[in-house]
Design an enzyme around this catalytic site. Sequence first.
Site, short mmCIF file in Angstrom:
data_model
loop_
_atom_site.label_atom_id
_atom_site.label_comp_id
_atom_site.label_asym_id
_atom_site.label_seq_id
_atom_site.Cartn_x
_atom_site.Cartn_y
_atom_site.Cartn_z
CG HIS A 21 55.79 63.35 52.44
ND1 HIS A 21 55.79 62.83 51.18
CD2 HIS A 21 54.49 63.53 52.77
CE1 HIS A 21 54.54 62.71 50.76
NE2 HIS A 21 53.75 63.12 51.72
CB SER A 66 51.33 66.01 50.33
OG SER A 66 50.62 65.54 51.41
CG ASN A 97 52.47 63.20 47.16
OD1 ASN A 97 51.67 62.31 46.85
ND2 ASN A 97 52.56 63.67 48.38
CD GLU A 156 59.07 61.60 49.32
OE1 GLU A 156 59.38 61.32 48.17
OE2 GLU A 156 58.12 62.36 49.60
P1 NAI Z 1 43.27 65.97 58.22
O1 NAI Z 1 42.33 66.95 57.65
O2 NAI Z 1 42.86 64.56 58.44
O3 NAI Z 1 43.84 66.52 59.64
C1 NAI Z 1 44.27 67.83 59.85
C2 NAI Z 1 44.15 68.10 61.35
O4 NAI Z 1 44.77 69.36 61.63
C3 NAI Z 1 42.70 68.20 61.84
O5 NAI Z 1 42.53 67.38 62.98
C4 NAI Z 1 42.51 69.69 62.16
O6 NAI Z 1 41.61 69.92 63.22
C5 NAI Z 1 43.94 70.06 62.56
N1 NAI Z 1 44.26 71.47 62.45
C6 NAI Z 1 43.97 72.33 61.44
N2 NAI Z 1 44.49 73.55 61.70
C7 NAI Z 1 45.13 73.46 62.91
C8 NAI Z 1 45.88 74.37 63.71
N3 NAI Z 1 46.07 75.61 63.33
N4 NAI Z 1 46.41 73.92 64.87
C9 NAI Z 1 46.22 72.64 65.27
N5 NAI Z 1 45.52 71.72 64.55
C10 NAI Z 1 45.00 72.13 63.38
O7 NAI Z 1 44.57 66.05 57.27
P2 NAI Z 1 45.67 64.93 57.00
O8 NAI Z 1 45.22 64.06 55.89
O9 NAI Z 1 46.09 64.32 58.29
O10 NAI Z 1 46.85 65.84 56.40
C11 NAI Z 1 47.68 66.60 57.25
C12 NAI Z 1 48.96 66.96 56.49
O11 NAI Z 1 49.63 65.75 56.09
C13 NAI Z 1 48.71 67.77 55.20
O12 NAI Z 1 49.78 68.66 55.04
C14 NAI Z 1 48.74 66.68 54.12
O13 NAI Z 1 49.09 67.17 52.85
C15 NAI Z 1 49.80 65.75 54.68
N6 NAI Z 1 49.76 64.36 54.21
C16 NAI Z 1 48.55 63.72 54.07
C17 NAI Z 1 48.50 62.40 53.64
C18 NAI Z 1 47.21 61.66 53.49
O14 NAI Z 1 47.22 60.57 52.91
N7 NAI Z 1 46.09 62.18 54.00
C19 NAI Z 1 49.75 61.66 53.34
C20 NAI Z 1 50.95 62.40 53.60
C21 NAI Z 1 50.94 63.72 54.00
#
Ligand code: NAI
Length: 289
Positions: free
Chosen positions: A140, A119, A190, A152
């Site tokens: 994104h 993000s 963002n 994006e």
């Molecule tokens: P989340 O915390 O819900 O999910 C992250 C996942 O990655 C978890 O299931 C975790 O177990 C896994 N994980 C962590 N390290 C790992 C590794 N080394 N190998 C494999 N799996 C691994 O996070 P979320 O919200 O899905 O965010 C993920 C990305 O997307 C971040 O970069 C965030 O900034 C971005 N993002 C999030 C948005 C949101 O609204 N939550 C919107 C747009 C982008």
Amino acid sequence: MENGKHVMVIGGGTMGQGIALVCVLSGYRTTVVDLPAAIPRIRTGVERFLADRVKKGKFSAADVQNVMGLIAIEEDLSAAASADWIIEAIAENFDAKKKLFSDLEKAMKTEATICTNTSSLSVTAMAAGMRNPGCVLGLHFFNPPAVMPLVEIVRTCWTDEATAAKAFEFVQSIRKFPVLVKDTPGFIVNRIARSFAVESLKIVTEGIAAPEQVDRIMRLGGNFKMGPFELMDMVGIDVNFAVTRSIYRAFFEEPRFRPQILQQDLVNAGRLGRKTGRGIYSYETGGKK
Ligand code: NAI
């Protein structure tokens, strides 16, 4: 239904799981990779998604079988050897993403593209030092990926026209609306969204209005579908805090982007929003309180 291409999504959390399902529904064979402890949660999430579609009459038993035949959930990166598109959606942590990219570089085929769903972090810095930095770009997606049309496409100084065009076509092929943006902190959405979040947090912290009042006002007066606090709870307070910190740092501590102590307090308390049942609001009894 299968279109012959293979997508690998790394990180099956809020975003990764949604992105994977979007790809599967457009005919991509899709492998979701996560840490061993997360695998049962991802399986349940996919099953719930399918059951919901069946309940709403949108999916037949054959559709469910089709999806199950296209999606795999795994614990290691071996699928990288055959993936055409690799989409990284692990936690918003630069060092973790960088380490993952270095592992992927050894495991992937040369013509594949690595996309990060970050993000706020620098896609350029993530690609720097790789053998072929041109194979990295930002894709994104927005939350929830199944519903939000925009993606994006974040271009770095190494992204050539052909790669950008290929990414454009890929995003259209999963029925999303691509926009090409420069790699700049927070990209476009963002960066604008920081003011929405930070000013709202300040208004509440200064005792001017309560979160529910701010949310109602922004829905009624701004015509937003969600107020800032409802959105923060959906995004994840931890994710929102990490994004705010990263944009603040990237703009050399520009005061208007400064994170708020309330975000830190909520993270310390484990009140991360909908995903933990409690954030600004409580969701423990099903609905918002
Ligand atoms: P989340 O915390 O819900 O999910 C992250 C996942 O990655 C978890 O299931 C975790 O177990 C896994 N994980 C962590 N390290 C790992 C590794 N080394 N190998 C494999 N799996 C691994 O996070 P979320 O919200 O899905 O965010 C993920 C990305 O997307 C971040 O970069 C965030 O900034 C971005 N993002 C999030 C948005 C949101 O609204 N939550 C919107 C747009 C982008």
